[in-house]
Design a protein around this motif. Structure first.
Motif, PDB file in Angstrom:
ATOM      1  N   GLU A 127       0.909  -1.150  -0.025  1.00  0.00           N
ATOM      2  CA  GLU A 127       0.002  -0.113   0.082  1.00  0.00           C
ATOM      3  C   GLU A 127       1.005   1.164  -0.008  1.00  0.00           C
ATOM      4  O   GLU A 127       0.601   2.377  -0.688  1.00  0.00           O
ATOM      5  CB  GLU A 127      -0.893  -0.009   1.205  1.00  0.00           C
ATOM      6  CG  GLU A 127      -1.767   0.941   1.243  1.00  0.00           C
ATOM      7  CD  GLU A 127      -2.894   1.130   2.477  1.00  0.00           C
ATOM      8  OE1 GLU A 127      -3.181   2.132   2.827  1.00  0.00           O
ATOM      9  OE2 GLU A 127      -2.922  -0.108   3.078  1.00  0.00           O
ATOM     10  N   PHE A 128       2.194   1.243   0.785  1.00  0.00           N
ATOM     11  CA  PHE A 128       3.095   2.390   0.741  1.00  0.00           C
ATOM     12  C   PHE A 128       4.085   2.162  -0.089  1.00  0.00           C
ATOM     13  O   PHE A 128       4.616   1.101  -0.061  1.00  0.00           O
ATOM     14  CB  PHE A 128       3.126   2.701   2.337  1.00  0.00           C
ATOM     15  CG  PHE A 128       2.247   2.810   3.093  1.00  0.00           C
ATOM     16  CD1 PHE A 128       1.539   4.059   3.175  1.00  0.00           C
ATOM     17  CD2 PHE A 128       1.803   1.924   4.287  1.00  0.00           C
ATOM     18  CE1 PHE A 128       0.472   3.910   4.090  1.00  0.00           C
ATOM     19  CE2 PHE A 128       0.855   2.118   4.993  1.00  0.00           C
ATOM     20  CZ  PHE A 128       0.098   2.921   5.035  1.00  0.00           C
ATOM     21  N   ARG A 129       4.692   3.273  -0.792  1.00  0.00           N
ATOM     22  CA  ARG A 129       5.847   3.018  -1.537  1.00  0.00           C
ATOM     23  C   ARG A 129       6.773   4.091  -1.190  1.00  0.00           C
ATOM     24  O   ARG A 129       6.457   5.249  -0.508  1.00  0.00           O
ATOM     25  CB  ARG A 129       5.450   3.250  -3.056  1.00  0.00           C
ATOM     26  CG  ARG A 129       4.290   2.289  -3.520  1.00  0.00           C
ATOM     27  CD  ARG A 129       4.343   2.337  -4.937  1.00  0.00           C
ATOM     28  NE  ARG A 129       3.017   1.564  -5.575  1.00  0.00           N
ATOM     29  CZ  ARG A 129       2.832   0.126  -5.447  1.00  0.00           C
ATOM     30  NH1 ARG A 129       3.841  -0.197  -4.658  1.00  0.00           N
ATOM     31  NH2 ARG A 129       1.719  -0.162  -5.866  1.00  0.00           N
ATOM     32  N   PRO A 130       8.030   3.864  -1.484  1.00  0.00           N
ATOM     33  CA  PRO A 130       9.275   5.067  -1.353  1.00  0.00           C
ATOM     34  C   PRO A 130       8.524   6.174  -1.962  1.00  0.00           C
ATOM     35  O   PRO A 130       8.047   6.403  -2.961  1.00  0.00           O
ATOM     36  CB  PRO A 130      10.483   4.171  -1.954  1.00  0.00           C
ATOM     37  CG  PRO A 130      10.050   2.917  -1.946  1.00  0.00           C
ATOM     38  CD  PRO A 130       8.550   2.823  -2.264  1.00  0.00           C
ATOM     39  N   ASP A 131       8.950   7.279  -1.208  1.00  0.00           N
ATOM     40  CA  ASP A 131       8.692   8.620  -1.532  1.00  0.00           C
ATOM     41  C   ASP A 131       7.193   9.172  -1.157  1.00  0.00           C
ATOM     42  O   ASP A 131       7.121  10.230  -1.243  1.00  0.00           O
ATOM     43  CB  ASP A 131       8.767   8.995  -3.010  1.00  0.00           C
ATOM     44  CG  ASP A 131      10.206   9.554  -3.323  1.00  0.00           C
ATOM     45  OD1 ASP A 131      11.072   9.861  -2.444  1.00  0.00           O
ATOM     46  OD2 ASP A 131      10.510   9.761  -4.582  1.00  0.00           O
ATOM     47  N   ASP A 132       6.412   8.048  -0.644  1.00  0.00           N
ATOM     48  CA  ASP A 132       5.188   8.423  -0.032  1.00  0.00           C
ATOM     49  C   ASP A 132       5.257   9.154   1.092  1.00  0.00           C
ATOM     50  O   ASP A 132       5.813   8.843   1.882  1.00  0.00           O
ATOM     51  CB  ASP A 132       4.212   7.117   0.090  1.00  0.00           C
ATOM     52  CG  ASP A 132       3.700   6.471  -1.153  1.00  0.00           C
ATOM     53  OD1 ASP A 132       3.954   7.282  -2.279  1.00  0.00           O
ATOM     54  OD2 ASP A 132       2.985   5.443  -1.179  1.00  0.00           O
ATOM     55  N   PHE A 133       4.325  10.118   1.171  1.00  0.00           N
ATOM     56  CA  PHE A 133       4.213  10.813   2.723  1.00  0.00           C
ATOM     57  C   PHE A 133       3.277   9.920   3.412  1.00  0.00           C
ATOM     58  O   PHE A 133       2.045   9.490   2.792  1.00  0.00           O
ATOM     59  CB  PHE A 133       3.493  12.102   2.429  1.00  0.00           C
ATOM     60  CG  PHE A 133       4.659  13.252   2.059  1.00  0.00           C
ATOM     61  CD1 PHE A 133       5.340  13.618   3.020  1.00  0.00           C
ATOM     62  CD2 PHE A 133       4.456  13.835   0.851  1.00  0.00           C
ATOM     63  CE1 PHE A 133       6.511  14.929   2.643  1.00  0.00           C
ATOM     64  CE2 PHE A 133       5.269  14.749   0.505  1.00  0.00           C
ATOM     65  CZ  PHE A 133       6.542  15.140   1.444  1.00  0.00           C
ATOM     66  N   VAL A 134       3.515   9.556   4.635  1.00  0.00           N
ATOM     67  CA  VAL A 134       2.563   8.920   5.335  1.00  0.00           C
ATOM     68  C   VAL A 134       2.310   9.325   6.794  1.00  0.00           C
ATOM     69  O   VAL A 134       3.334  10.365   7.134  1.00  0.00           O
ATOM     70  CB  VAL A 134       3.254   7.487   5.955  1.00  0.00           C
ATOM     71  CG1 VAL A 134       3.055   6.469   4.599  1.00  0.00           C
ATOM     72  CG2 VAL A 134       4.429   7.515   6.307  1.00  0.00           C
ATOM     73  N   VAL A 135       1.426   9.074   7.592  1.00  0.00           N
ATOM     74  CA  VAL A 135       1.144   9.690   8.905  1.00  0.00           C
ATOM     75  C   VAL A 135       1.357   8.519   9.859  1.00  0.00           C
ATOM     76  O   VAL A 135       0.695   7.471   9.775  1.00  0.00           O
ATOM     77  CB  VAL A 135      -0.135  10.329   8.976  1.00  0.00           C
ATOM     78  CG1 VAL A 135      -0.458  10.881  10.339  1.00  0.00           C
ATOM     79  CG2 VAL A 135      -0.311  11.606   8.087  1.00  0.00           C
ATOM     80  N   TYR A 136       2.303   8.742  10.792  1.00  0.00           N
ATOM     81  CA  TYR A 136       2.634   7.811  11.811  1.00  0.00           C
ATOM     82  C   TYR A 136       1.969   8.330  13.062  1.00  0.00           C
ATOM     83  O   TYR A 136       2.278   9.509  13.511  1.00  0.00           O
ATOM     84  CB  TYR A 136       3.994   7.529  12.032  1.00  0.00           C
ATOM     85  CG  TYR A 136       4.412   6.402  12.917  1.00  0.00           C
ATOM     86  CD1 TYR A 136       4.515   5.110  12.493  1.00  0.00           C
ATOM     87  CD2 TYR A 136       4.740   6.566  14.287  1.00  0.00           C
ATOM     88  CE1 TYR A 136       4.612   3.956  13.184  1.00  0.00           C
ATOM     89  CE2 TYR A 136       5.038   5.350  14.839  1.00  0.00           C
ATOM     90  CZ  TYR A 136       4.878   4.121  14.488  1.00  0.00           C
ATOM     91  OH  TYR A 136       5.270   2.910  15.302  1.00  0.00           O
ATOM     92  N   PRO A 137       1.254   7.571  13.837  1.00  0.00           N
ATOM     93  CA  PRO A 137       0.240   8.039  14.795  1.00  0.00           C
ATOM     94  C   PRO A 137       1.090   9.173  15.855  1.00  0.00           C
ATOM     95  O   PRO A 137       0.571  10.195  16.046  1.00  0.00           O
ATOM     96  CB  PRO A 137      -0.211   7.099  15.652  1.00  0.00           C
ATOM     97  CG  PRO A 137      -0.493   6.027  14.575  1.00  0.00           C
ATOM     98  CD  PRO A 137       0.782   6.270  13.635  1.00  0.00           C
ATOM     99  N   THR A 138       2.031   8.424  16.364  1.00  0.00           N
ATOM    100  CA  THR A 138       3.008   9.216  17.472  1.00  0.00           C
ATOM    101  C   THR A 138       4.078  10.377  16.868  1.00  0.00           C
ATOM    102  O   THR A 138       4.228  10.938  17.662  1.00  0.00           O
ATOM    103  CB  THR A 138       3.626   8.374  18.595  1.00  0.00           C
ATOM    104  OG1 THR A 138       4.335   7.476  17.569  1.00  0.00           O
ATOM    105  CG2 THR A 138       2.451   7.721  19.137  1.00  0.00           C
ATOM    106  N   HIS A 139       4.154  10.374  15.525  1.00  0.00           N
ATOM    107  CA  HIS A 139       5.205  11.270  14.990  1.00  0.00           C
ATOM    108  C   HIS A 139       4.567  12.123  13.932  1.00  0.00           C
ATOM    109  O   HIS A 139       5.298  13.223  13.466  1.00  0.00           O
ATOM    110  CB  HIS A 139       6.320  10.430  14.682  1.00  0.00           C
ATOM    111  CG  HIS A 139       7.012   9.581  15.772  1.00  0.00           C
ATOM    112  ND1 HIS A 139       7.498  10.364  16.653  1.00  0.00           N
ATOM    113  CD2 HIS A 139       7.179   8.329  15.657  1.00  0.00           C
ATOM    114  CE1 HIS A 139       8.127   9.435  17.356  1.00  0.00           C
ATOM    115  NE2 HIS A 139       7.710   7.989  16.978  1.00  0.00           N
TER     116      HIS A 139
END
Length: 169
Positions: free
Chosen positions: A8-20
């Protein structure tokens, strides 16, 4: 199903990590941990000068998610226009709830914290801990607004502040 989730996630994707908050996937690498070969997302949180390695198989379960849709960002900004809802509980209890909302990674919850803790110049002073929570929530919100709308953080901050000051007027 779980196999499809991994990619689902690939390099260069922005993601949201809950605690950061918002980070960018730098790469996907294999690593040996306790004799097991694990595939890891390598996530960079540039502003915090931090790199996090998250097992790809557990990313979704941990709560890592893609960026919000522009529509959700608009709803979150609309939330800021609402009237602050402050419970009559003791500050320590409220502070705990605010912190849980911020660390949930949920954009709407984060927007609620910003709305509830925002102070105008003419309102009473914020305590140190209130200010800390407010700034943490504001930072998370601003970073995601920036990433979703493709603007820099300064532009996103201006946009958020405009909404907050318009509410006061």
């Amino acid at each position: 199903m779980s196999k499809a989730k991994k990619t689902e996630f690939r390099p260069d994707d922005f993601v949201v990590y809950p605690t950061h908050g918002v980070g960018r996937i730098v790469s996907i690498e294999e690593q040996e941990v306790a004799g097991l070969r694990l595939e890891m997302f390598v996530i960079s949180f540039e502003k915090d000068k931090m790199t996090l390695r998250v097992p790809t198989a557990r990313a979704t379960e941990i709560g890592m998610r893609g960026l919000s849709t522009p529509d959700l960002v608009e709803r979150a900004l609309d939330t800021l226009k609402g009237k602050a809802r402050v419970k009559r509980a003791m500050w320590s209890r409220r502070a705990q709830e605010y912190e849980q909302k911020i660390n949930s990674g949920d954009l709407m919850s984060i927007a609620e914290v910003v709305r509830d803790l925002h102070r105008n110049d003419d309102q009473r002073e914020q305590s140190y801990s209130e200010r800390q929570l407010y700034e943490a929530a504001l930072d998370r919100l601003t970073r995601e607004v920036a990433a979703v709308s493709g603007m820099d953080e300064a532009g996103a901050q201006k946009r958020v502040e405009t909404v907050l000051t318009a509410r006061a007027a």
